[in-house]
Motif scaffolding. Structure first.
Motif, short mmCIF file in Angstrom:
data_model
loop_
_atom_site.label_atom_id
_atom_site.label_comp_id
_atom_site.label_asym_id
_atom_site.label_seq_id
_atom_site.Cartn_x
_atom_site.Cartn_y
_atom_site.Cartn_z
N GLY A 183 0.82 -1.20 0.00
CA GLY A 183 0.00 0.00 0.00
C GLY A 183 0.85 1.25 0.00
N TYR A 184 0.23 2.38 -0.30
CA TYR A 184 0.89 3.67 -0.29
C TYR A 184 0.54 4.40 1.00
N ILE A 185 1.50 5.17 1.51
CA ILE A 185 1.21 6.06 2.64
C ILE A 185 1.69 7.46 2.28
N ILE A 186 1.08 8.45 2.93
CA ILE A 186 1.55 9.83 2.84
C ILE A 186 2.53 10.00 3.99
N PRO A 187 3.83 10.20 3.71
CA PRO A 187 4.82 10.23 4.79
C PRO A 187 4.70 11.49 5.65
N THR A 188 5.26 11.43 6.81
CA THR A 188 5.15 12.54 7.77
C THR A 188 5.77 13.83 7.22
N THR A 189 6.80 13.72 6.36
CA THR A 189 7.41 14.93 5.80
C THR A 189 6.39 15.70 4.97
N VAL A 190 5.55 14.99 4.20
CA VAL A 190 4.53 15.65 3.39
C VAL A 190 3.43 16.22 4.29
N VAL A 191 3.07 15.47 5.32
CA VAL A 191 2.04 15.94 6.26
C VAL A 191 2.49 17.24 6.94
N LYS A 192 3.76 17.28 7.37
CA LYS A 192 4.29 18.48 8.03
C LYS A 192 4.29 19.67 7.06
N LEU A 242 0.77 20.96 6.90
CA LEU A 242 0.36 21.67 8.11
C LEU A 242 1.04 23.04 8.21
N ASN A 243 2.29 23.12 7.76
CA ASN A 243 3.00 24.41 7.81
C ASN A 243 2.41 25.43 6.85
N GLY A 244 1.81 24.96 5.76
CA GLY A 244 1.30 25.88 4.77
C GLY A 244 -0.21 25.94 4.68
N VAL A 245 -0.91 25.27 5.62
CA VAL A 245 -2.36 25.13 5.50
C VAL A 245 -3.08 26.48 5.61
N GLU A 246 -2.47 27.46 6.28
CA GLU A 246 -3.10 28.76 6.41
C GLU A 246 -2.96 29.60 5.14
N GLN A 247 -2.09 29.16 4.26
CA GLN A 247 -1.91 29.85 2.99
C GLN A 247 -2.29 28.88 1.87
N HIS A 248 -1.92 29.24 0.64
CA HIS A 248 -2.15 28.31 -0.47
C HIS A 248 -1.15 27.17 -0.37
N VAL A 249 -1.60 25.96 -0.21
CA VAL A 249 -0.71 24.82 -0.03
C VAL A 249 -0.26 24.29 -1.39
N SER A 250 1.03 24.28 -1.64
CA SER A 250 1.56 23.68 -2.85
C SER A 250 3.00 23.27 -2.59
N LYS A 296 8.90 25.48 0.11
CA LYS A 296 7.73 26.33 -0.06
C LYS A 296 7.87 27.08 -1.39
N PRO A 297 6.74 27.41 -2.01
CA PRO A 297 6.79 28.07 -3.33
C PRO A 297 7.59 29.37 -3.36
N CYS A 298 7.76 30.03 -2.22
CA CYS A 298 8.49 31.30 -2.19
C CYS A 298 10.00 31.09 -2.06
N GLU A 299 10.44 29.87 -1.86
CA GLU A 299 11.85 29.60 -1.62
C GLU A 299 12.61 29.38 -2.94
N THR A 300 13.94 29.38 -2.85
CA THR A 300 14.78 29.15 -4.02
C THR A 300 15.65 27.92 -3.81
N ALA A 301 16.16 27.41 -4.92
CA ALA A 301 17.09 26.29 -4.87
C ALA A 301 18.36 26.68 -5.61
N LEU A 302 19.50 26.28 -5.08
CA LEU A 302 20.78 26.53 -5.74
C LEU A 302 21.04 25.39 -6.72
#
Length: 316
Positions: free
Chosen positions: A33-42, A45-53, A135-141
């Motif tokens: 089976g598939y599970i949604i891991p805790t990293t995705v859940v966190k 939860l961190n972005g639930v007050e804004q647009h979650v993506s 988060k969508p506002c962050e950057t990657a090197l």
């Protein structure tokens, strides 16, 4: 472990810890089976007050496990990475990266020739994990190899709207009916419920307003006889003009001043209707099928509302 019917949404326990949320079973297997891991859940939860993506690199790529292609792109024996094929022109990555760049690392983490990165102890995971949890506002090197020289760029991982929207929640479906031909913008939910190829999902837009417009249905009438086989085909042009999106197509129909209106479809198919006859047929079809309007409200230009109502809604 087996995920039985009704267990979805429940906690998955390993020892004395919750490691995720039960999601769904692999229907052709036994006990997987598939599970949604805790990293995705966190992340949620961190972005639930804004647009979650989730962050995205907004590009397509290929692996580089063939020695000849690595030599061709001037990679040393120590280098590993993936080859960029196409970049979404609406993304931030399009400002910095180029086709044929080799992505060597993201945030200092080397990407393997199989597109995987090291994860936990002895595991690997797709490199997309490095950006998807941002988060969508962050950057990657992003470190790339371009024509034998290394470069680094700070790139925003904000996702952009795909050419074919993957979700369509809490929205009324936009549509236009002309001569019994029902026209809609293609979405993933539509693909999932039809026989349309999923190859559309991998295509990237050329401009911000672009949509793939298809014929979703032919409402039977004498005027559209022999066209019933054109359902689910993409509309590419109207009277020789390339279609940008559904609203643009409706405008091209409204502004048609020639005797015939021609739709060029995929697979080189052609649909032609007499313009005046199609207008009359539209009114007749709306009345017979008790359809309140031949065009969804969001597609009606305000300055043309009266004209559209007169032309399209006379069968109301």
């Amino acid at each position: 472990a087996a995920i039985n019917s009704g267990n979805s949404g429940g906690p998955v326990i390993m020892g004395d810890r919750v490691v995720g949320v039960a999601f769904e079973s692999l229907f052709w297997s036994d006990g997987i089976g598939y599970i949604i891991p805790t990293t995705v859940v966190k992340h949620f939860l961190n972005g639930v007050e804004q647009h979650v993506s989730f962050g995205s690199v907004n590009l397509s790529y290929q692996t580089m496990e063939n020695a000849q292609i690595r030599e061709y792109y001037k990679m040393s024996d120590e280098m590993t990475g993936i080859l960029i094929n196409e970049i979404n022109p609406l993304s931030d990555a399009h400002k910095f990266l180029k086709k044929d760049d080799v992505i060597l690392a993201i945030d200092g983490v080397s990407i393997g020739n199989d597109s995987k990165v090291h994860f936990r102890k002895q595991e690997t995971i797709t490199f997309k994990h490095l950006v998807s949890m941002k988060k969508p506002c962050e950057t990657a090197l992003v470190k790339v190899l371009r024509e034998g020289k290394e470069h680094e760029f700070n790139i925003s991982v904000k996702p952009v709207q795909p050419l074919v929207p993957t979700q369509h929640f809490d929205k009324h479906r936009s549509y236009c009916i002309y001569g019994g031909v029902v026209l809609v913008a293609l979405t993933k939910p539509y693909i999932d419920s039809s026989y349309i190829s999923e190859s559309f999902l991998g295509k990237m837009p050329k401009k911000a307003v672009e949509q793939i417009v298809i014929i979703s249905q032919i409402l039977e009438d004498d005027i559209n006889a022999d066209y019933e086989g054109f359902e689910d085909l993409q509309v590419k042009k109207v009277n020789g003009v390339e279609v940008d999106n559904l609203k643009h197509l409706c405008q091209l129909i409204e502004e048609c001043c020639t005797r015939f209106l021609r739709l060029d479809l995929e697979n080189e198919k052609v649909l032609v209707l007499n313009n005046k006859s199609a207008e009359k047929a539209t009114s007749r079809i709306l009345k017979d099928l008790k359809i309140p309007s031949a065009m969804s409200e969001d597609l009606r230009p305000k300055q043309l509302n009266r004209g559209l109502k007169k032309r399209f809604n006379s069968g109301h």
